[in-house]
Scaffold this motif. Sequence first.
Motif, mmCIF file in Angstrom:
data_model
loop_
_atom_site.group_PDB
_atom_site.id
_atom_site.type_symbol
_atom_site.label_atom_id
_atom_site.label_comp_id
_atom_site.label_asym_id
_atom_site.label_seq_id
_atom_site.Cartn_x
_atom_site.Cartn_y
_atom_site.Cartn_z
ATOM 1 N N ASN A 98 -22.450 -3.962 15.564
ATOM 2 C CA ASN A 98 -21.144 -5.090 15.472
ATOM 3 C C ASN A 98 -20.518 -3.653 14.365
ATOM 4 N N GLY A 99 -20.696 -2.519 13.737
ATOM 5 C CA GLY A 99 -19.473 -1.234 13.608
ATOM 6 C C GLY A 99 -19.758 -1.272 12.401
ATOM 7 N N LYS A 100 -21.143 -1.448 12.044
ATOM 8 C CA LYS A 100 -21.630 -1.611 10.468
ATOM 9 C C LYS A 100 -22.895 -1.327 10.502
ATOM 10 N N VAL A 101 -23.392 -2.213 11.479
ATOM 11 C CA VAL A 101 -25.029 -2.467 10.988
ATOM 12 C C VAL A 101 -25.121 -2.573 12.730
ATOM 13 N N ALA A 102 -26.093 -1.654 12.192
ATOM 14 C CA ALA A 102 -26.625 -1.686 13.750
ATOM 15 C C ALA A 102 -28.278 -1.789 13.626
ATOM 16 N N TRP A 103 -28.782 -2.613 14.504
ATOM 17 C CA TRP A 103 -30.055 -3.187 14.433
ATOM 18 C C TRP A 103 -31.129 -3.291 16.091
ATOM 19 N N SER A 104 -32.020 -3.679 15.982
ATOM 20 C CA SER A 104 -32.612 -3.883 17.143
ATOM 21 C C SER A 104 -33.617 -4.921 16.611
ATOM 22 N N ASN A 105 -34.036 -5.789 17.989
ATOM 23 C CA ASN A 105 -35.091 -7.011 17.535
ATOM 24 C C ASN A 105 -35.531 -7.333 19.157
ATOM 25 N N SER A 106 -37.024 -6.695 18.962
ATOM 26 C CA SER A 106 -37.333 -6.844 20.114
ATOM 27 C C SER A 106 -38.907 -8.412 20.122
ATOM 28 N N ALA A 107 -39.141 -8.440 20.721
ATOM 29 C CA ALA A 107 -39.913 -9.872 21.632
ATOM 30 C C ALA A 107 -41.470 -8.682 21.692
ATOM 31 N N ILE A 108 -41.523 -7.427 21.602
ATOM 32 C CA ILE A 108 -42.409 -6.526 21.518
ATOM 33 C C ILE A 108 -43.114 -6.449 19.548
ATOM 34 N N GLN A 109 -41.516 -5.687 19.183
ATOM 35 C CA GLN A 109 -41.483 -5.254 17.801
ATOM 36 C C GLN A 109 -40.837 -5.918 16.643
#
Lengths: 255, 129
Positions: A98-109
């Motif tokens: 969102n320009g400030k927070v970089a994230w990932s959300n994975s069904a695997i990890q």
Amino acid sequence: MNRRFFAGNLAVAGLALACGAASALRADDLPKAETVLDKFIEVTGGKAAYQKVHSEIESGTMAISGITATHTTFKAEPDKVYTEIVIQGVGKIEEGSNGKVAWSNSAIQGPHVKEGEEKEFSLLMARFDADVNWRSVFPKVETVGTETVGGKDCYKVVLTPKSGKPMTRYFDKESGLLLKVLMTTTSAMGEVTVESTLEDYRKEGDLLRPHKIGNKAMGQQFSITIDKVQYNPEIPASKFDLPQEIQALLNKDKK
Amino acid sequence: MLMKDAKLNFVLFPRPEPFRGPLAVLVDGCSASTSEIFAEGMKDIHRARVFGARTAAAALPSTFEVLPNGDGFQYAIANYISQGGRPLEGTGVTPDEEVKPTRRQLLDGHDPALEAALGWIDRQKRSER
């Protein structure tokens, strides 16, 4: 004997010879990196065409090791991005900024809030105008040689961002198009070098874009096919909101 | 994962509110590859107790390619070393509690590994109270 491996080795040896010959070129004989990068913007539509686009949705398919997935990426000025990859039988892999927070959300990890170099890199990649305004993203750019990519002579340009590792881009001498990108990314998994080849350039609106991207990383190959690009679509602002699980992690860190 | 020219950490990120109760993992000789990596990983971080019989010991990360005739070709691309520093290929996961079913038990509809695991979970829950 694995014929493909053997052929691959010959190709690499041939490429090395070609590179050796190319490296004999003096730096003076090479065009300035600024010229090469500006030419790419020009041949893919021009600065004015790029500046007319303020948001986009790109969708298509991915293939890795016989598994196919669908992918959709939403991008908006100045630095918002959300990517959703759906793998049948596995689930969803989401990534965003969102320009400030970089994230990932994975069904695997699982859910992950990026930090340090990983975060810097993701924020850099999220810049909507990173191509057209490359000067503000990469303070140092240099043409370091020539190399053949898919039978085409290319200029090899090293771009160094304000923070993070440099990346190398290969531009076709004749057409000016970007044909290959080599970069090393840092994540919780460690350092990964990714080689991407860009093919099948076709017009989408006023801009010429690659529709097939081949990637090699960690001995694996996967390809991305882009089927549809929409410029300036209505993207609800909530699309770039942090998912509940990511917000929960941030709240937990604050405590 | 140790590859020819790279080392990659196998990372999993915990959910914000993970399950915190007692956890048992059941394995046997048919548990191969990712299931072995999972079982050994949970054992290494002392999150689960493993019940059953030694696993298949076939845990090399691999990839698939489609050959020109349409056949699939799977080949190893790395070695996997567990968090505890042990390769699983060729050795497998040794359960914390080795429980091998007999033919008779199976014919009678019993699964001694599952029963041992349930018994252990029950004891854990009781001791927590």
